[in-house]
Design a protein around this motif. Structure first.
Motif, PDB file in Angstrom:
ATOM      1  N   THR A   1      46.650   2.227  23.346  1.00 51.69           N
ATOM      2  CA  THR A   1      46.696   3.171  22.225  1.00 51.69           C
ATOM      3  C   THR A   1      45.322   3.376  21.600  1.00 51.69           C
ATOM      4  OG1 THR A   1      47.109   1.486  20.524  1.00 51.69           O
ATOM      5  CG2 THR A   1      49.029   2.356  21.706  1.00 51.69           C
ATOM      6  N   ASP A   2      44.272   2.873  22.270  1.00 48.97           N
ATOM      7  CA  ASP A   2      42.911   2.891  21.730  1.00 48.97           C
ATOM      8  C   ASP A   2      42.850   2.122  20.408  1.00 48.97           C
ATOM      9  OD1 ASP A   2      40.183   3.497  21.765  1.00 48.97           O
ATOM     10  OD2 ASP A   2      40.469   5.315  20.557  1.00 48.97           O
ATOM     11  N   PHE A   3      43.625   1.039  20.332  1.00 49.18           N
ATOM     12  CA  PHE A   3      43.618   0.122  19.191  1.00 49.18           C
ATOM     13  C   PHE A   3      44.008   0.809  17.887  1.00 49.18           C
ATOM     14  CE2 PHE A   3      40.432  -1.318  22.273  1.00 49.18           C
ATOM     15  CZ  PHE A   3      40.872  -2.613  22.536  1.00 49.18           C
ATOM     16  N   GLN A   4      44.863   1.814  17.967  1.00 49.49           N
ATOM     17  CA  GLN A   4      45.160   2.625  16.785  1.00 49.49           C
ATOM     18  C   GLN A   4      45.740   1.800  15.641  1.00 49.49           C
ATOM     19  OE1 GLN A   4      44.195   5.926  16.597  1.00 49.49           O
ATOM     20  NE2 GLN A   4      44.546   5.465  14.447  1.00 49.49           N
ATOM     21  N   TRP A   5      46.675   0.896  15.933  1.00 51.70           N
ATOM     22  CA  TRP A   5      47.282   0.084  14.868  1.00 51.70           C
ATOM     23  C   TRP A   5      46.216  -0.733  14.146  1.00 51.70           C
ATOM     24  CZ3 TRP A   5      47.818  -5.312  14.279  1.00 51.70           C
ATOM     25  CH2 TRP A   5      48.728  -5.730  13.305  1.00 51.70           C
ATOM     26  N   TRP A   6      45.320  -1.336  14.910  1.00 51.27           N
ATOM     27  CA  TRP A   6      44.251  -2.118  14.291  1.00 51.27           C
ATOM     28  C   TRP A   6      43.296  -1.232  13.498  1.00 51.27           C
ATOM     29  CZ3 TRP A   6      43.013  -6.880  13.014  1.00 51.27           C
ATOM     30  CH2 TRP A   6      43.707  -7.944  13.595  1.00 51.27           C
ATOM     31  N   LYS A   7      42.970  -0.085  14.025  1.00 48.97           N
ATOM     32  CA  LYS A   7      42.060   0.815  13.313  1.00 48.97           C
ATOM     33  C   LYS A   7      42.686   1.290  12.007  1.00 48.97           C
ATOM     34  CE  LYS A   7      39.573   2.518  17.399  1.00 48.97           C
ATOM     35  NZ  LYS A   7      39.305   3.680  18.284  1.00 48.97           N
ATOM     36  N   ASP A   8      43.967   1.631  12.050  1.00 51.84           N
ATOM     37  CA  ASP A   8      44.660   2.042  10.825  1.00 51.84           C
ATOM     38  C   ASP A   8      44.659   0.912   9.801  1.00 51.84           C
ATOM     39  OD1 ASP A   8      45.238   4.558  11.818  1.00 51.84           O
ATOM     40  OD2 ASP A   8      47.256   4.035  12.483  1.00 51.84           O
ATOM     41  N   ARG A   9      44.847  -0.289  10.287  1.00 51.55           N
ATOM     42  CA  ARG A   9      44.861  -1.462   9.404  1.00 51.55           C
ATOM     43  C   ARG A   9      43.524  -1.621   8.698  1.00 51.55           C
ATOM     44  NH1 ARG A   9      46.207  -7.654  11.562  1.00 51.55           N
ATOM     45  NH2 ARG A   9      46.262  -8.647   9.481  1.00 51.55           N
ATOM     46  N   LEU A  10      42.439  -1.525   9.448  1.00 47.91           N
ATOM     47  CA  LEU A  10      41.109  -1.688   8.880  1.00 47.91           C
ATOM     48  C   LEU A  10      40.740  -0.539   7.951  1.00 47.91           C
ATOM     49  CD1 LEU A  10      39.468  -3.059  12.108  1.00 47.91           C
ATOM     50  CD2 LEU A  10      39.450  -4.256   9.919  1.00 47.91           C
ATOM     51  N   LYS A  11      41.105   0.668   8.329  1.00 42.75           N
ATOM     52  CA  LYS A  11      40.794   1.819   7.477  1.00 42.75           C
ATOM     53  C   LYS A  11      41.544   1.744   6.158  1.00 42.75           C
ATOM     54  CE  LYS A  11      39.648   4.924  11.308  1.00 42.75           C
ATOM     55  NZ  LYS A  11      40.092   6.068  12.154  1.00 42.75           N
ATOM     56  N   THR A  12      42.770   1.262   6.191  1.00 39.63           N
ATOM     57  CA  THR A  12      43.528   1.079   4.956  1.00 39.63           C
ATOM     58  C   THR A  12      42.838   0.060   4.063  1.00 39.63           C
ATOM     59  OG1 THR A  12      45.617   1.624   6.054  1.00 39.63           O
ATOM     60  CG2 THR A  12      45.755   0.372   3.999  1.00 39.63           C
ATOM     61  N   MET A  13      42.382  -1.014   4.646  1.00 45.55           N
ATOM     62  CA  MET A  13      41.690  -2.052   3.890  1.00 45.55           C
ATOM     63  C   MET A  13      40.382  -1.546   3.295  1.00 45.55           C
ATOM     64  SD  MET A  13      40.806  -5.868   5.217  1.00 45.55           S
ATOM     65  CE  MET A  13      40.468  -7.186   4.027  1.00 45.55           C
ATOM     66  N   ALA A  14      39.699  -0.678   4.035  1.00 46.23           N
ATOM     67  CA  ALA A  14      38.400  -0.159   3.591  1.00 46.23           C
ATOM     68  C   ALA A  14      38.530   0.722   2.354  1.00 46.23           C
ATOM     69  CB  ALA A  14      37.730   0.614   4.719  1.00 46.23           C
ATOM     70  N   THR A  15      39.749   1.114   2.007  1.00 45.27           N
ATOM     71  CA  THR A  15      39.968   1.867   0.771  1.00 45.27           C
ATOM     72  C   THR A  15      39.538   1.058  -0.441  1.00 45.27           C
ATOM     73  OG1 THR A  15      41.887   2.929   1.804  1.00 45.27           O
ATOM     74  CG2 THR A  15      41.699   3.111  -0.597  1.00 45.27           C
ATOM     75  N   TYR A  16      39.658  -0.267  -0.332  1.00 47.58           N
ATOM     76  CA  TYR A  16      39.416  -1.133  -1.485  1.00 47.58           C
ATOM     77  C   TYR A  16      38.255  -2.111  -1.291  1.00 47.58           C
ATOM     78  CZ  TYR A  16      44.355   0.258  -1.502  1.00 47.58           C
ATOM     79  OH  TYR A  16      45.522   0.971  -1.406  1.00 47.58           O
ATOM     80  N   PHE A  17      37.952  -2.475  -0.046  1.00 47.50           N
ATOM     81  CA  PHE A  17      37.032  -3.582   0.202  1.00 47.50           C
ATOM     82  C   PHE A  17      35.742  -3.119   0.896  1.00 47.50           C
ATOM     83  CE2 PHE A  17      41.275  -5.476   0.065  1.00 47.50           C
ATOM     84  CZ  PHE A  17      41.074  -6.465  -0.888  1.00 47.50           C
ATOM     85  N   ASP A  18      34.675  -3.887   0.638  1.00 45.72           N
ATOM     86  CA  ASP A  18      33.363  -3.612   1.215  1.00 45.72           C
ATOM     87  C   ASP A  18      33.054  -4.523   2.399  1.00 45.72           C
ATOM     88  OD1 ASP A  18      32.498  -1.860  -1.147  1.00 45.72           O
ATOM     89  OD2 ASP A  18      33.048  -3.755  -2.097  1.00 45.72           O
ATOM     90  N   ALA A  19      33.775  -5.607   2.491  1.00 37.57           N
ATOM     91  CA  ALA A  19      33.598  -6.574   3.574  1.00 37.57           C
ATOM     92  C   ALA A  19      34.945  -7.201   3.858  1.00 37.57           C
ATOM     93  CB  ALA A  19      32.580  -7.641   3.183  1.00 37.57           C
ATOM     94  N   PHE A  20      35.061  -7.795   5.021  1.00 37.84           N
ATOM     95  CA  PHE A  20      36.316  -8.476   5.320  1.00 37.84           C
ATOM     96  C   PHE A  20      36.054  -9.739   6.113  1.00 37.84           C
ATOM     97  CE2 PHE A  20      35.653  -5.577   8.880  1.00 37.84           C
ATOM     98  CZ  PHE A  20      36.014  -6.310   9.997  1.00 37.84           C
ATOM     99  N   ARG A  21      36.890 -10.711   5.862  1.00 35.77           N
ATOM    100  CA  ARG A  21      36.909 -11.963   6.623  1.00 35.77           C
ATOM    101  C   ARG A  21      37.955 -11.807   7.703  1.00 35.77           C
ATOM    102  NH1 ARG A  21      40.595 -16.137   6.505  1.00 35.77           N
ATOM    103  NH2 ARG A  21      39.864 -18.239   7.009  1.00 35.77           N
ATOM    104  N   LEU A  22      37.516 -11.876   8.951  1.00 39.78           N
ATOM    105  CA  LEU A  22      38.431 -11.769  10.074  1.00 39.78           C
ATOM    106  C   LEU A  22      38.935 -13.170  10.388  1.00 39.78           C
ATOM    107  CD1 LEU A  22      39.632  -9.611  11.877  1.00 39.78           C
ATOM    108  CD2 LEU A  22      37.740  -9.921  13.452  1.00 39.78           C
ATOM    109  N   ASP A  23      40.124 -13.445   9.896  1.00 40.22           N
ATOM    110  CA  ASP A  23      40.729 -14.759  10.057  1.00 40.22           C
ATOM    111  C   ASP A  23      40.824 -15.133  11.536  1.00 40.22           C
ATOM    112  OD1 ASP A  23      42.315 -17.077   9.435  1.00 40.22           O
ATOM    113  OD2 ASP A  23      44.116 -15.908   9.882  1.00 40.22           O
ATOM    114  N   HIS A  24      40.401 -16.336  11.865  1.00 38.76           N
ATOM    115  CA  HIS A  24      40.509 -16.879  13.228  1.00 38.76           C
ATOM    116  C   HIS A  24      39.989 -15.877  14.267  1.00 38.76           C
ATOM    117  CE1 HIS A  24      41.904 -19.906  16.014  1.00 38.76           C
ATOM    118  NE2 HIS A  24      42.565 -19.019  16.707  1.00 38.76           N
TER     119      HIS A  24
END
Length: 674
Positions: free
Chosen positions: A287-310
Motif C-alpha cells: 500500500t506504499d505504507f499508507q497506514w503508517w504515513k497517515d499515522r505520522l501525518k496525523t501526529m505532525a498536526t501537533y508535534f515537532d518531533a517523535f520518539r519511535l518506540d522500539h
C-alpha cells in the motif's frame, strides 16, 4: 511552526533541552483527577522560565476498553489516530450543565484532584458523563456547524471506523470483534447501516464530538508551546492492540496470531510479551505504507518531533506465539533461520537424535522434573500435567501446553513458573511462518535441555546461538530497515528519534546515522555492555541523552538500588572523593544533570521527576512514588501524578533558577556546533 529556532540537526540553535512527563501525570487546578491537554500550556510556561525548549510526552491515543485501570497503559491504544478522551478539559463545557449537575461536578472534581494518584475508573467515567451532557445540549447546532463538519470530513480515513468500533464495543460488551456477529470486520457499509439507526448515530456523533474537542485542545496547547519557542515531542508506540480499531479495519496489515515483545533484557529475564500483533510488512509495503504515513501525518498536526518506540522492530521484531505468556519462545522476524541440513552440517545429528521431538519439544525426564519442582512435587506434577511417552520421557498434556491456560490456573505460583519453564525447555524454535527453518531458542545455554548434551554439541549450539543473534542476520536486517524507514520518516517534517535500547544489531547505528534518526543514550544503560555507564563525553551529536526514562527507576531510586554501583559512579564517573551519600543529595543530582547538559547530544531530555530532585522545595520523601512504569510488572498501573499543581510549580523559583543556570552555562546555550 511559530518558533524562534529551527528544530533541526545543525540548526541555528544546535543544542536543545527539555523535560519528559506523561500528560496523565500533570496536575493543575483545572483538572478532573488527571492531567489533560490544557495543562501542557502551564508546563510550557515552566519550561520557558527555566530555559528549556522541548516537552516530551508519552502516547496520547485512546486506550479505552474497560474504563478501569487496565486501560491505563498508553501503549495499548485502540486507535493510533484517536486522541484519548481522558485528556479532555471539561472546564469549557460546564456552562452547559444545570445548577445541580454543576454542583456535583465541582464536588467530584475536588475529590479526584485531592488524590495522590489517578482513580482511573472514576476519572474516565466522570469525564464521559459530563461531556455527554454537554453534547446533548449542543448537538442540534453542532451537526450543522461548518468547522465540525469539516473536521469529520477530513478524517474519514479513520474517524467513522473508530466511532463505530466504540459503539459495537458498548453493544457487545467485549473488545473481541471476532465475536461481533455480522460485524467481525469494518466496512463502510456497516458504518452507513448503523448510522441510519437513531441510537447508533447519536452515539457515533458523540464520538465525533469528543475527538473534535480533543483536537482543538491539543492543537491549542501545541500552538501555545510554539509561541514560546518550545517544541513538542510525541511518542509512537511500536504496536497496536490485538483488538483495536486498526486491527478491526485493516486485519491484513497485521499478524493477528502472533505477539510482539522483546527478548530477555535488563527489564525482564524471561523477555517481554506486549500482547500486540506483529506487522504484516509485505501487505503494508504493497500500500506504499499508507497506514503508517497517515499515522505520522496525523501526529505532525501537533508535534515537532517523535520518539519511535522500539525502532529495532523496523529491523526485526521479537515475535511470540499467541499461546505464550512469557517471551522466551519467540524468535526474530524476519530472520534467516537454520535448515535441518545446515544444523547437521555444523555437526549436530538432528534427525538421528530424534529430530523435532528432541530439539523443538520440551525435554522432560524425571531428573528434569526434580530439578525444576523438587523431588517432593515430582509425583504431583507428573500426575496432573504430564504424560509418560516411553524411554524415560514425558510430554506436557495437551491442555497445559498453552501458557495462557497455565496463567489462569489457581495453583501455587512456584508450580506455575516451573510449568512455564518446562514449556520453554527447548533448543530450537520452528519458524512461525516457515516450518522448515529453525531458530536457536534465546539463551538456550541456560536450559536444562542444553545441559544434557555433551561438550562438543554444547560448543556447536553456543556458536550457532551467538552467530544467529549477533552476526548471521545483521545485513539482512539492515536491508529490511531500509525498505521501511525512509518512506516513513520523510512523510512529515517531524524530527525522528529512535528508542534503540535492548539487543541492538551492529547495523542499527549506521542505518540511523544515514537516515539522520537520533539515537537514545541512557547513561545507566550503555550501548557497549563492557562499559559501566554510557560515556557522555563521547556521545554523537545525533542523539537524545537522558538520565532516566519512563520505564526505568528515577535517578533517586537508581542511586539506592545498589550501593556498590552508586559508589562506583560517585568515585569513577564523577571523580568525587569519599563515600557516596545516601540518600543522594542535590549536589550529586545537579552534577549528573550538568554532565548531560554539557554533552554533545543534540537533545537532552530530563524527566520532570529528576528535575524536581535538584531543589529541596520540590523534593519529596517517598522516592518510590515517582516511578511511572515497571516493565517487569504486567499489572503496573500508569497512575503517577506530580505532587504539586503546575500553578504552584511556577512559583518554585529555586528550582527554576537551578535549571535556568544549567541551561545558560553549559553546552545547551550554544547556537552552533563546535
Amino acid at each position: 511552526m511559530a518558533t524562534n529556532f529551527s528544530f533541526r540537526p545543525y540548526g541555528e540553535k544546535a543544542y536543545h533541552t527539555g523535560t519528559a512527563i506523561p500528560v496523565f501525570s500533570l496536575k493543575s487546578d483545572r483538572d478532573f483527577g488527571i492531567g489533560q491537554f490544557s495543562d501542557i500550556k502551564l508546563l510550557a510556561d515552566f519550561c520557558h522560565q527555566a530555559g528549556l525548549d522541548l516537552i516530551q510526552l508519552l502516547p496520547v491515543n485512546d486506550t479505552t476498553v474497560t474504563k478501569t485501570s487496565k486501560d491505563s497503559s498508553p501503549y495499548t491504544a485502540i486507535s493510533v489516530f484517536a486522541l484519548h478522551p481522558i485528556y479532555l478539559d471539561l472546564e469549557p463545557l460546564i456552562k452547559h450543565l444545570d445548577t445541580k449537575t454543576l454542583k456535583n461536578y465541582e464536588a467530584e472534581k475536588k475529590r479526584l484532584n485531592e488524590l495522590s494518584e489517578t482513580d482511573y475508573a472514576a476519572v474516565i467515567t466522570g469525564k464521559l458523563k459530563y461531556a455527554r451532557l454537554a453534547f446533548d445540549a449542543v448537538k442540534k447546532d453542532l451537526l450543522t456547524d461548518i468547522a465540525f463538519k469539516t473536521f469529520v470530513k477530513d478524517r474519514q480515513f479513520w474517524l467513522p471506523a473508530y466511532a463505530t468500533f466504540n459503539y459495537l464495543l458498548e453493544t457487545f460488551e467485549t473488545k473481541d470483534f471476532d465475536h461481533w456477529a455480522g460485524y467481525e470486520k469494518f466496512s463502510q457499509e456497516i458504518f452507513e447501516s448503523l448510522y441510519q439507526d437513531d441510537k447508533a448515530s447519536d452515539f457515533i456523533n458523540f464520538q465525533f464530538y469528543l475527538q473534535y474537542l480533543l483536537h482543538q485542545q491539543l492543537l491549542e496547547a501545541s500552538d501555545y508551546c510554539h509561541s514560546l519557542g518550545i517544541a513538542l515531542k510525541g511518542d509512537i508506540a511500536i504496536g497496536v492492540g490485538r483488538y483495536s480499531v486498526d486491527a478491526w479495519e485493516n486485519p491484513d496489515l497485521f499478524n493477528l496470531d502472533m505477539q510482539a515483545g522483546a527478548p530477555p533484557d535488563a527489564f525482564s529475564t524471561t523477555g517481554q510479551n506486549w500482547a500486540l500483533p506483529t506487522y504484516n510488512w509485505s501487505a503494508i509495503e504493497a500500500t506504499d505504507f499508507q497506514w503508517w504515513k497517515d499515522r505520522l501525518k496525523t501526529m505532525a498536526t501537533y508535534f515537532d518531533a517523535f520518539r519511535l518506540d522500539h525502532i529495532l522492530g523496523f529491523f526485526r521484531i521479537w515475535e511470540i506465539p499467541e499461546t505464550s505468556v512469557r517471551g522466551l519462545l519467540g524468535h526474530f522476524s524476519p530472520a534467516k533461520g537454520f535448515t535441518v541440513e545446515e544444523i547437521e552440517y555444523f555437526g549436530i545429528p538432528y534427525r538421528s537424535w530424534g529430530g523435532d521431538a528432541r530439539f523443538t519439544q520440551p525435554f522432560i525426564k524425571d531428573w528434569v522434573i526434580d530439578r525444576i519442582f523438587g523431588r517432593d512435587n515430582r509425583d504431583m506434577v507428573i500426575q496432573n500435567y504430564l504424560n509418560y511417552i516411553g524411554f524415560e520421557n514425558y510430554e506436557i498434556k495437551a491442555e497445559f501446553q498453552d501458557q495462557r491456560v497455565l496463567q489462569e490456573l489457581d495453583i501455587d505460583e512456584n508450580i506455575r513458573q516451573g510449568l512455564y519453564q518446562l514449556t520453554e525447555n527447548v533448543v530450537f524454535i520452528k519458524d512461525h511462518a516457515n516450518p522448515n527453518l529453525y531458530h536457536p531458542r534465546i539463551e538456550l545455554m541456560d536450559t536444562i535441555s542444553f545441559a544434557e548434551f555433551g561438550h562438543n554439541v554444547q560448543q556447536t549450539l553456543r556458536w550457532m546461538h551467538d552467530d544467529y543473534y549477533y552476526n548471521r542476520n545483521n545485513h539482512f536486517w539492515k536491508e529490511k530497515a531500509f525498505e521501511k524507514l525512509p518512506a516513513l520518516i520523510t512523510s512529515t517534517d517531524m524530527l525522528a528519534c529512535g528508542e534503540d535500547l535492548g539487543m541492538v544489531p551492529t547495523t542499527v547505528p549506521e542505518v540511523m546515522d544515514e537516515l539522520k534518526i537520533l539515537s537514545l543514550a541512557v547513561e545507566r544503560m550503555p550501548s557497549d555492555p563492557s562499559q559501566f555507564v554510557q560515556n557522555l563525553d563521547n556521545l554523537d551529536y545525533l542523539c537524545v541523552a537522558t538520565p532516566s526514562t519512563h520505564d526505568t527507576a528515577t535517578l533517586r531510586q537508581w542511586w539506592e538500588e545498589d550501593y556498590e554501583t552508586s559508589q562506583n559512579y560517585y568515585s569513577n564517573v564523577l571523580h568525587w572523593y569519599g563515600p557516596a551519600p545516601h540518600p543522594i543529595n542535590h549536589d550529586v543530582i545537579r552534577e549528573i544533570i550538568r554532565r548531560h547538559f554539557d554533552s554533545n547530544a543534540m537533545l537532552v531530555i530530563v524527566p520532570l521527576q529528576d528535575l524536581f530532585a535538584l531543589a529541596p522545595e520540590t523534593t519529596i520523601a517517598d522516592i518510590n512514588s515517582e516511578r511511572i512504569n515497571d516493565p517487569s510488572d504486567p499489572l503496573n498501573n500508569w497512575n503517577y501524578r506530580i505532587h504539586l499543581p503546575l500553578e504552584e510549580l511556577l512559583q518554585k523559583t529555586d528550582l527554576i533558577g537551578k535549571i535556568s543556570e544549567l541551561s545558560h552555562t553549559t553546552r545547551r546555550s550554544y547556537h552552533h556546533v563546535y
